[in-house]
Write an enzyme that holds these catalytic residues in place. Structure first.
Site, mmCIF file in Angstrom:
data_model
loop_
_atom_site.group_PDB
_atom_site.id
_atom_site.type_symbol
_atom_site.label_atom_id
_atom_site.label_comp_id
_atom_site.label_asym_id
_atom_site.label_seq_id
_atom_site.Cartn_x
_atom_site.Cartn_y
_atom_site.Cartn_z
ATOM 1 N N ARG A 1 66.217 -1.380 -72.807
ATOM 2 C CA ARG A 1 64.830 -1.828 -73.018
ATOM 3 C C ARG A 1 64.489 -1.931 -74.496
ATOM 4 O O ARG A 1 63.650 -2.724 -74.900
ATOM 5 C CB ARG A 1 63.842 -0.855 -72.364
ATOM 6 C CG ARG A 1 63.858 -0.849 -70.851
ATOM 7 C CD ARG A 1 62.625 -0.119 -70.320
ATOM 8 N NE ARG A 1 62.747 0.271 -68.931
ATOM 9 C CZ ARG A 1 62.474 -0.528 -67.893
ATOM 10 N NH1 ARG A 1 62.069 -1.750 -68.092
ATOM 11 N NH2 ARG A 1 62.617 -0.077 -66.658
ATOM 12 N N GLU B 1 53.284 -9.611 -67.700
ATOM 13 C CA GLU B 1 54.570 -9.354 -67.045
ATOM 14 C C GLU B 1 55.723 -9.634 -68.007
ATOM 15 O O GLU B 1 55.617 -10.496 -68.883
ATOM 16 C CB GLU B 1 54.722 -10.281 -65.830
ATOM 17 C CG GLU B 1 54.487 -9.608 -64.496
ATOM 18 C CD GLU B 1 55.659 -8.746 -64.039
ATOM 19 O OE1 GLU B 1 56.403 -8.208 -64.885
ATOM 20 O OE2 GLU B 1 55.842 -8.607 -62.814
ATOM 21 N N ASP B 2 56.828 -8.937 -67.822
ATOM 22 C CA ASP B 2 58.006 -9.221 -68.620
ATOM 23 C C ASP B 2 58.666 -10.533 -68.180
ATOM 24 O O ASP B 2 58.957 -11.394 -68.996
ATOM 25 C CB ASP B 2 59.023 -8.061 -68.565
ATOM 26 C CG ASP B 2 59.385 -7.626 -67.150
ATOM 27 O OD1 ASP B 2 58.842 -8.193 -66.164
ATOM 28 O OD2 ASP B 2 60.207 -6.703 -67.010
ATOM 29 N N LYS C 1 62.155 -17.518 -65.053
ATOM 30 C CA LYS C 1 63.373 -18.118 -64.498
ATOM 31 C C LYS C 1 62.935 -19.005 -63.337
ATOM 32 O O LYS C 1 62.956 -18.582 -62.182
ATOM 33 C CB LYS C 1 64.317 -17.021 -63.968
ATOM 34 C CG LYS C 1 65.039 -16.244 -65.038
ATOM 35 C CD LYS C 1 66.212 -15.468 -64.428
ATOM 36 C CE LYS C 1 65.960 -14.000 -64.480
ATOM 37 N NZ LYS C 1 67.116 -13.176 -64.062
ATOM 38 N N ASP D 1 65.192 -4.169 -68.625
ATOM 39 C CA ASP D 1 66.268 -3.187 -68.474
ATOM 40 C C ASP D 1 67.345 -3.640 -67.507
ATOM 41 O O ASP D 1 67.146 -4.541 -66.689
ATOM 42 C CB ASP D 1 65.706 -1.867 -67.945
ATOM 43 C CG ASP D 1 65.348 -1.956 -66.461
ATOM 44 O OD1 ASP D 1 64.614 -2.883 -66.080
ATOM 45 O OD2 ASP D 1 65.834 -1.119 -65.675
ATOM 46 N N ASP E 1 60.552 -14.039 -61.812
ATOM 47 C CA ASP E 1 61.848 -14.391 -61.242
ATOM 48 C C ASP E 1 61.588 -15.060 -59.890
ATOM 49 O O ASP E 1 61.242 -16.232 -59.827
ATOM 50 C CB ASP E 1 62.683 -13.120 -61.162
ATOM 51 C CG ASP E 1 64.129 -13.357 -60.802
ATOM 52 O OD1 ASP E 1 64.614 -14.486 -60.973
ATOM 53 O OD2 ASP E 1 64.800 -12.414 -60.342
ATOM 54 N N LYS F 1 57.783 -0.957 -66.301
ATOM 55 C CA LYS F 1 57.749 -0.620 -67.701
ATOM 56 C C LYS F 1 58.087 -1.823 -68.568
ATOM 57 O O LYS F 1 57.929 -1.804 -69.784
ATOM 58 C CB LYS F 1 58.802 0.481 -67.972
ATOM 59 C CG LYS F 1 58.557 1.753 -67.217
ATOM 60 C CD LYS F 1 59.781 2.675 -67.337
ATOM 61 C CE LYS F 1 60.037 3.262 -65.980
ATOM 62 N NZ LYS F 1 61.322 3.919 -65.854
ATOM 63 N N PHE G 1 70.892 -12.838 -66.052
ATOM 64 C CA PHE G 1 70.258 -11.528 -66.085
ATOM 65 C C PHE G 1 70.110 -11.089 -67.534
ATOM 66 O O PHE G 1 71.089 -10.981 -68.261
ATOM 67 C CB PHE G 1 71.064 -10.502 -65.293
ATOM 68 C CG PHE G 1 70.249 -9.273 -65.016
ATOM 69 C CD1 PHE G 1 69.350 -9.243 -63.957
ATOM 70 C CD2 PHE G 1 70.343 -8.168 -65.834
ATOM 71 C CE1 PHE G 1 68.564 -8.127 -63.723
ATOM 72 C CE2 PHE G 1 69.563 -7.039 -65.610
ATOM 73 C CZ PHE G 1 68.671 -7.025 -64.544
ATOM 74 N N VAL G 2 68.871 -10.857 -67.937
ATOM 75 C CA VAL G 2 68.604 -10.543 -69.341
ATOM 76 C C VAL G 2 68.053 -9.141 -69.511
ATOM 77 O O VAL G 2 67.449 -8.573 -68.596
ATOM 78 C CB VAL G 2 67.633 -11.572 -69.969
ATOM 79 C CG1 VAL G 2 68.287 -12.923 -70.105
ATOM 80 C CG2 VAL G 2 66.340 -11.673 -69.169
HETATM 81 P P1 IMP Z 1 60.424 -11.005 -59.001
HETATM 82 O O1 IMP Z 1 59.586 -10.235 -58.041
HETATM 83 O O2 IMP Z 1 61.711 -11.471 -58.396
HETATM 84 O O3 IMP Z 1 59.693 -12.135 -59.693
HETATM 85 O O4 IMP Z 1 60.956 -10.002 -60.078
HETATM 86 C C1 IMP Z 1 60.222 -9.613 -61.144
HETATM 87 C C2 IMP Z 1 60.804 -8.326 -61.683
HETATM 88 O O5 IMP Z 1 62.223 -8.222 -61.504
HETATM 89 C C3 IMP Z 1 60.581 -8.288 -63.161
HETATM 90 O O6 IMP Z 1 59.316 -7.754 -63.486
HETATM 91 C C4 IMP Z 1 61.733 -7.439 -63.643
HETATM 92 O O7 IMP Z 1 61.390 -6.087 -63.546
HETATM 93 C C5 IMP Z 1 62.844 -7.726 -62.665
HETATM 94 N N1 IMP Z 1 63.758 -8.761 -63.196
HETATM 95 C C6 IMP Z 1 63.917 -10.015 -62.761
HETATM 96 N N2 IMP Z 1 64.839 -10.682 -63.478
HETATM 97 C C7 IMP Z 1 65.270 -9.800 -64.422
HETATM 98 C C8 IMP Z 1 66.229 -9.897 -65.498
HETATM 99 O O8 IMP Z 1 66.889 -10.918 -65.773
HETATM 100 N N3 IMP Z 1 66.384 -8.774 -66.238
HETATM 101 C C9 IMP Z 1 65.701 -7.616 -66.027
HETATM 102 N N4 IMP Z 1 64.789 -7.505 -65.036
HETATM 103 C C10 IMP Z 1 64.577 -8.575 -64.241
HETATM 104 MG MG MG Z 2 58.953 -5.797 -64.294
#
Ligand code: IMP
Ligand code: MG
Length: 180
Positions: A167, A101-102, A133, A161, A105, A45, A154-155
């Protein structure tokens, strides 16, 4: 970190700065796809606010769809085992797809999504991410269109969220535990 009232939010990126970057990214997309249609796919979301602001600033024929995934593991860490919760409604074959994408990470979620979307033969496949990040990356994936690079904190807010909360904050904030 427990979800409690002792958790405070410190603004990391103000709404005015988000707005400026969303406009800049939309202009870039409009230039890159001049005369063509783009198909935005929001990752639910977290990307829903970014997608809705971005889509309204893109001056092209635009369609939207949504996909939803969950990753197994701890709530603040992606495990790499990604599970599809909601698939797209429509085919993307032959379309200029921009995955929205939001936050990027570890890159595990994005690399899974790119793999399954590529199999569906879009004409082009690009990524727009609000936040990145870069120090956390485990998979070599990057955004073609990026809002902001941020430190490893962590944001929440503007779609992001913590345990489904925050959110709706207008700014991107860092959660901090207050001592009191
Ligand atoms: P990844 O697979 O580790 O790249 O994670 C991506 C997903 O993890 C994002 O789409 C977010 O839903 C969640 N996520 C990663 N870092 C954060 C953060 O700092 N705050 C909130 N959600 C995060
Ligand atoms: Mg996400």
């Amino acid at each position: 970190m427990p979800v409690s009232q002792r958790v405070k939010q410190k603004v990391l990126i103000r709404r005015s700065a988000i707005r400026r970057r969303v406009l800049a990214v939309a202009r870039q997309i409009t230039r890159d796809f001049r005369g063509q249609r783009v198909h935005l796919i929001g990752v639910l979301k977290g990307a829903c606010f970014f997608l809705s602001d971005l889509a309204r600033e893109i001056d092209l024929e635009t369609s939207i769809d949504f996909i939803s995934v969950a990753s197994y593991g701890k709530s603040r860490e992606s495990s790499g085992q990604v599970r599809l919760l909601k698939d797209l409604d429509n085919s993307i074959a032959g379309l200029n797809v921009i995955l929205v994408e939001d936050i990027l990470d570890t890159g595990l979620t994005l690399s899974y999504l790119l793999r399954i979307l590529r199999q569906r033969k879009p004409r082009t496949l690009r990524v727009a991410a609000l936040l990145d990040k870069p120090t956390r990356r485990l998979k070599p994936v990057e955004a073609d269109y990026l809002g902001f690079k941020i430190p490893n904190e962590f944001v929440v807010g503007y779609g992001l969220d913590y345990a489904e909360r925050y959110r709706n904050l207008k700014d991107v904030c860092v959660l901090q535990q207050s001592s009191g």
